[in-house]
Design a protein around this motif. Sequence first.
Motif, PDB file in Angstrom:
ATOM      1  N   GLY A 139       0.782  -1.485   0.150  1.00  0.00           N
ATOM      2  CA  GLY A 139       0.126   0.450  -0.231  1.00  0.00           C
ATOM      3  C   GLY A 139       0.853   1.161   0.098  1.00  0.00           C
ATOM      4  O   GLY A 139      -0.299   2.833  -0.008  1.00  0.00           O
ATOM      5  N   GLU A 140       2.166   1.307   0.040  1.00  0.00           N
ATOM      6  CA  GLU A 140       2.804   2.436  -0.038  1.00  0.00           C
ATOM      7  C   GLU A 140       4.259   2.855  -1.267  1.00  0.00           C
ATOM      8  O   GLU A 140       4.667   1.329  -1.432  1.00  0.00           O
ATOM      9  CB  GLU A 140       3.886   2.271   1.164  1.00  0.00           C
ATOM     10  N   TRP A 141       3.483   3.225  -1.753  1.00  0.00           N
ATOM     11  CA  TRP A 141       4.801   3.791  -3.019  1.00  0.00           C
ATOM     12  C   TRP A 141       6.437   3.767  -2.992  1.00  0.00           C
ATOM     13  O   TRP A 141       6.559   4.767  -1.721  1.00  0.00           O
ATOM     14  CB  TRP A 141       4.596   4.850  -3.270  1.00  0.00           C
ATOM     15  N   LEU A 142       7.370   3.104  -2.425  1.00  0.00           N
ATOM     16  CA  LEU A 142       8.697   2.783  -2.265  1.00  0.00           C
ATOM     17  C   LEU A 142       9.233   3.244  -3.231  1.00  0.00           C
ATOM     18  O   LEU A 142       9.564   2.987  -4.115  1.00  0.00           O
ATOM     19  CB  LEU A 142       8.896   1.314  -1.500  1.00  0.00           C
ATOM     20  N   GLU A 143      10.373   4.243  -3.597  1.00  0.00           N
ATOM     21  CA  GLU A 143      11.289   4.691  -4.409  1.00  0.00           C
ATOM     22  C   GLU A 143      12.896   4.015  -4.124  1.00  0.00           C
ATOM     23  O   GLU A 143      12.782   3.562  -3.336  1.00  0.00           O
ATOM     24  CB  GLU A 143      11.767   6.386  -3.420  1.00  0.00           C
ATOM     25  N   ILE A 144      12.794   3.191  -5.073  1.00  0.00           N
ATOM     26  CA  ILE A 144      13.491   2.372  -5.089  1.00  0.00           C
ATOM     27  C   ILE A 144      15.337   2.489  -5.914  1.00  0.00           C
ATOM     28  O   ILE A 144      16.493   2.681  -5.908  1.00  0.00           O
ATOM     29  CB  ILE A 144      13.137   1.011  -5.694  1.00  0.00           C
ATOM     30  N   CYS A 145      14.578   3.761  -6.989  1.00  0.00           N
ATOM     31  CA  CYS A 145      15.324   4.090  -7.619  1.00  0.00           C
ATOM     32  C   CYS A 145      15.938   5.950  -8.164  1.00  0.00           C
ATOM     33  O   CYS A 145      14.308   5.930  -8.502  1.00  0.00           O
ATOM     34  CB  CYS A 145      16.858   3.420  -8.776  1.00  0.00           C
ATOM     35  N   GLY A 146      17.009   6.387  -8.762  1.00  0.00           N
ATOM     36  CA  GLY A 146      17.059   7.665  -9.279  1.00  0.00           C
ATOM     37  C   GLY A 146      17.557   7.633  -9.877  1.00  0.00           C
ATOM     38  O   GLY A 146      18.529   6.467 -10.561  1.00  0.00           O
ATOM     39  N   CYS A 147      17.342   8.186 -11.407  1.00  0.00           N
ATOM     40  CA  CYS A 147      18.207   7.767 -12.857  1.00  0.00           C
ATOM     41  C   CYS A 147      18.049   8.975 -13.456  1.00  0.00           C
ATOM     42  O   CYS A 147      16.965   9.682 -12.862  1.00  0.00           O
ATOM     43  CB  CYS A 147      17.798   6.215 -13.674  1.00  0.00           C
ATOM     44  N   GLY A 148      18.516   8.947 -14.729  1.00  0.00           N
ATOM     45  CA  GLY A 148      18.862   9.596 -15.809  1.00  0.00           C
ATOM     46  C   GLY A 148      19.909  10.216 -16.771  1.00  0.00           C
ATOM     47  O   GLY A 148      20.958   8.792 -16.905  1.00  0.00           O
ATOM     48  N   VAL A 149      19.568  10.814 -17.806  1.00  0.00           N
ATOM     49  CA  VAL A 149      20.410  11.502 -18.692  1.00  0.00           C
ATOM     50  C   VAL A 149      21.619  12.098 -17.975  1.00  0.00           C
ATOM     51  O   VAL A 149      21.565  12.780 -17.747  1.00  0.00           O
ATOM     52  CB  VAL A 149      20.342  11.415 -20.136  1.00  0.00           C
ATOM     53  N   MET A 150      23.167  11.416 -18.286  1.00  0.00           N
ATOM     54  CA  MET A 150      24.134  11.699 -17.414  1.00  0.00           C
ATOM     55  C   MET A 150      23.887  13.515 -18.160  1.00  0.00           C
ATOM     56  O   MET A 150      24.166  13.495 -18.791  1.00  0.00           O
ATOM     57  CB  MET A 150      25.501  11.446 -17.867  1.00  0.00           C
ATOM     58  N   LYS A 151      24.724  14.380 -17.163  1.00  0.00           N
ATOM     59  CA  LYS A 151      24.621  15.658 -18.117  1.00  0.00           C
ATOM     60  C   LYS A 151      26.448  15.493 -18.121  1.00  0.00           C
ATOM     61  O   LYS A 151      27.279  14.838 -17.988  1.00  0.00           O
ATOM     62  CB  LYS A 151      25.096  16.314 -16.408  1.00  0.00           C
ATOM     63  N   GLN A 152      26.579  16.534 -19.644  1.00  0.00           N
ATOM     64  CA  GLN A 152      27.391  16.102 -20.207  1.00  0.00           C
ATOM     65  C   GLN A 152      28.935  16.429 -19.853  1.00  0.00           C
ATOM     66  O   GLN A 152      29.531  16.174 -20.268  1.00  0.00           O
ATOM     67  CB  GLN A 152      27.077  16.883 -21.929  1.00  0.00           C
ATOM     68  N   GLU A 153      28.505  17.908 -19.115  1.00  0.00           N
ATOM     69  CA  GLU A 153      29.939  18.715 -18.715  1.00  0.00           C
ATOM     70  C   GLU A 153      30.546  16.591 -17.480  1.00  0.00           C
ATOM     71  O   GLU A 153      31.986  16.931 -17.867  1.00  0.00           O
ATOM     72  CB  GLU A 153      28.958  18.769 -16.978  1.00  0.00           C
ATOM     73  N   ILE A 154      30.059  16.158 -16.578  1.00  0.00           N
ATOM     74  CA  ILE A 154      30.942  15.187 -16.431  1.00  0.00           C
ATOM     75  C   ILE A 154      31.360  14.753 -17.262  1.00  0.00           C
ATOM     76  O   ILE A 154      32.926  13.977 -17.494  1.00  0.00           O
ATOM     77  CB  ILE A 154      29.861  14.363 -16.078  1.00  0.00           C
ATOM     78  N   LEU A 155      30.925  14.274 -18.451  1.00  0.00           N
ATOM     79  CA  LEU A 155      31.585  13.095 -19.673  1.00  0.00           C
ATOM     80  C   LEU A 155      33.225  13.649 -20.526  1.00  0.00           C
ATOM     81  O   LEU A 155      33.386  13.524 -20.458  1.00  0.00           O
ATOM     82  CB  LEU A 155      30.716  12.389 -20.553  1.00  0.00           C
ATOM     83  N   ASN A 156      32.142  14.847 -20.387  1.00  0.00           N
ATOM     84  CA  ASN A 156      33.550  16.252 -20.864  1.00  0.00           C
ATOM     85  C   ASN A 156      34.311  16.777 -20.211  1.00  0.00           C
ATOM     86  O   ASN A 156      36.081  16.561 -20.254  1.00  0.00           O
ATOM     87  CB  ASN A 156      33.020  17.875 -21.175  1.00  0.00           C
ATOM     88  N   GLN A 157      34.045  16.534 -18.637  1.00  0.00           N
ATOM     89  CA  GLN A 157      35.392  16.455 -18.093  1.00  0.00           C
ATOM     90  C   GLN A 157      36.212  15.346 -17.504  1.00  0.00           C
ATOM     91  O   GLN A 157      37.065  15.079 -17.297  1.00  0.00           O
ATOM     92  CB  GLN A 157      34.399  16.651 -16.366  1.00  0.00           C
ATOM     93  N   ALA A 158      35.801  14.053 -17.645  1.00  0.00           N
ATOM     94  CA  ALA A 158      36.045  12.793 -17.829  1.00  0.00           C
ATOM     95  C   ALA A 158      37.000  12.620 -18.711  1.00  0.00           C
ATOM     96  O   ALA A 158      37.619  11.590 -19.224  1.00  0.00           O
ATOM     97  CB  ALA A 158      35.401  11.881 -18.125  1.00  0.00           C
ATOM     98  N   GLY A 159      37.052  13.581 -20.201  1.00  0.00           N
ATOM     99  CA  GLY A 159      37.739  12.979 -20.660  1.00  0.00           C
ATOM    100  C   GLY A 159      37.050  12.210 -22.187  1.00  0.00           C
ATOM    101  O   GLY A 159      37.419  12.160 -22.876  1.00  0.00           O
TER     102      GLY A 159
ATOM    103  N   PRO B 174      34.123  13.858 -24.541  1.00  0.00           N
ATOM    104  CA  PRO B 174      33.336  14.535 -24.923  1.00  0.00           C
ATOM    105  C   PRO B 174      32.648  13.745 -26.070  1.00  0.00           C
ATOM    106  O   PRO B 174      31.277  14.500 -26.859  1.00  0.00           O
ATOM    107  CB  PRO B 174      33.593  15.868 -25.507  1.00  0.00           C
ATOM    108  N   ASP B 175      32.990  13.029 -27.114  1.00  0.00           N
ATOM    109  CA  ASP B 175      32.097  12.564 -28.230  1.00  0.00           C
ATOM    110  C   ASP B 175      31.510  11.049 -27.323  1.00  0.00           C
ATOM    111  O   ASP B 175      30.525   9.831 -27.843  1.00  0.00           O
ATOM    112  CB  ASP B 175      33.669  11.322 -28.318  1.00  0.00           C
ATOM    113  N   ARG B 176      31.657  11.101 -25.909  1.00  0.00           N
ATOM    114  CA  ARG B 176      30.406   9.474 -25.374  1.00  0.00           C
ATOM    115  C   ARG B 176      28.834  10.557 -24.485  1.00  0.00           C
ATOM    116  O   ARG B 176      29.201  11.793 -23.979  1.00  0.00           O
ATOM    117  CB  ARG B 176      30.837   8.796 -24.627  1.00  0.00           C
ATOM    118  N   ILE B 177      27.592   9.802 -24.954  1.00  0.00           N
ATOM    119  CA  ILE B 177      27.160  10.751 -24.687  1.00  0.00           C
ATOM    120  C   ILE B 177      26.263   8.998 -23.695  1.00  0.00           C
ATOM    121  O   ILE B 177      26.955   8.143 -23.255  1.00  0.00           O
ATOM    122  CB  ILE B 177      25.585  10.928 -25.575  1.00  0.00           C
ATOM    123  N   GLY B 178      25.393   9.110 -21.977  1.00  0.00           N
ATOM    124  CA  GLY B 178      24.924   8.228 -21.355  1.00  0.00           C
ATOM    125  C   GLY B 178      23.800   8.408 -20.386  1.00  0.00           C
ATOM    126  O   GLY B 178      23.818   9.435 -20.567  1.00  0.00           O
ATOM    127  N   TRP B 179      23.648   7.332 -19.589  1.00  0.00           N
ATOM    128  CA  TRP B 179      22.848   7.111 -18.730  1.00  0.00           C
ATOM    129  C   TRP B 179      23.224   7.227 -17.656  1.00  0.00           C
ATOM    130  O   TRP B 179      24.373   5.829 -17.292  1.00  0.00           O
ATOM    131  CB  TRP B 179      20.863   6.632 -19.409  1.00  0.00           C
TER     132      TRP B 179
END
Length: 507
Positions: free
Chosen positions: A342-362, A364-369
Amino acid sequence: MLAATLLLGLRNRPAHSLLICTFNRGTQGLSRHAARTCAVSARAPLSTSCTRRQSEASKIESKTLDVLGTAYATDDWTNTPPAILAKTGRNLLHQPSHPLAILKELIFKEFPTFAHYDSLSPVVSTHQNFDSLGFAQDHPGRSKTDTYYVNQNTLLRTHTSAHQLQLLAAISQGEHNVLMQAKNNFAAPRNERFLVAADVYRRDEIDASHYPVFHQMEGVCTFSREEVRDKIRQATTAERDSRTGDACHSDQVAQMVDATVVGEDNPMQSAHSAEEVAFLVKNMKQAMNDMVVQILTKAVAAQQSSGEVSASGSQTQFPVRWIDAYFPFTSPSWEMEVLFQGEWLEICGCGVMKQEILNQAGMPDRIGWAFGFGLERLAMLLFGVHDIRLFWSSDSRFVGQFSPGRINSFRPFSRHPSCAKDVSFWLPAESTFHENDIMDLVRETAGDLVEGVKLIDSFTHPKTGKGSRCYRINYCSMDRNVTNEEINVVQELVRKRMVEQLGVTLR
Ligand code: DAH
């Protein structure tokens, strides 16, 4: 204790969307601690009298703090108490018969092409935990009332997302010493997909589903833009529909509902095309739906074969829904919730990764979730464990019930009687009292004897303007009978420490 659920990043949401998120009681592991910090000033850590008093009283006198064999210099930010430090070496995820480790392996198996990490140190920098993910400087999650600091620049990770940038950068730069920590395919040439299972730490309230240490599973999946372009080209027009609800599907055990859309309230990033986002979202939701269906199917099978009505009751169908969310490090973002008893339990969060993180990691040619699952809630559901403290029990009546790779329903052993004690007090003048100070104090004093701490009364004296609070502490051992005398001694100590450490006046 607020019943509201806000995500780690919700402080930056427009006011109208905050409302959307207040109807459910979310899972520990993802959001609760950020919720309560909304009641305090965003820059609370060092500037308030209450916080100062608490930190002075509980200050670790030593100039260094030993965490997992390394000595860290302490400072005004140090607020990690011994009971929490003691948990850093428990390694529940490395005990093959432990329900959390069994669940971890189950998820690892669902993602065989990802690198699997489960041994990364819980000690991370504030940069890793917050800055690298785009958390604002005044984000309440950074507050000392919510986070266990080793010192100003070092803390016990509050979430597994703390490792995103570190691992992506290690992949991009071929840092073998880091990559070799993966359990499985570290030898693979380059693997831009990984899972991180780990213990995470948050100052939190005390009840049957909250514990200051819990576990998360982070998933990161990246694609080269070229690969995505090819896949999009092959896709049919129907598959290109940007309605993310396309990914939902039903199953005998799980009924997925997804009415979310990518748009103004949950926007895509300007760095991405609509087609790229549609591809990523569909791919991510498919992977997550499949995994959750697997887990729920196993939970039902275990329950049916045990013939017992366990903590999962006789529930054999689980509505699962996707709702819009906000995180500083993803956009668009979602949460997944399961309807359980009877209760909605949040089990995860997710999304399309901020591109700045991938750019910072070197990359820039990749995208991700990316996603982050709370493992305790899923394990409670999977094994029918009713009290989160049990995961930390070494009682053979608990640990003896599980074996590697096997999903079975936990048979609860007889509950020992519980004993409630109230404590009422006046808050100190000009206090910005935070209830997590009480939670830690009770936990430090009573250990796992404490089952729950609940605010039962709160008022302000009309003439003096003084604030009064009454908390009910529920004591109940998981594995033995405790006498009233024993509890009285503990309660007296709690009261004494509240006066000494929090400056309250007992009533
Ligand atoms: N780290 C988040 C939390 O603990 C959960 C999360 C949300 C992880 C979105 C993710 C993500 O990787 O993409 O609240």
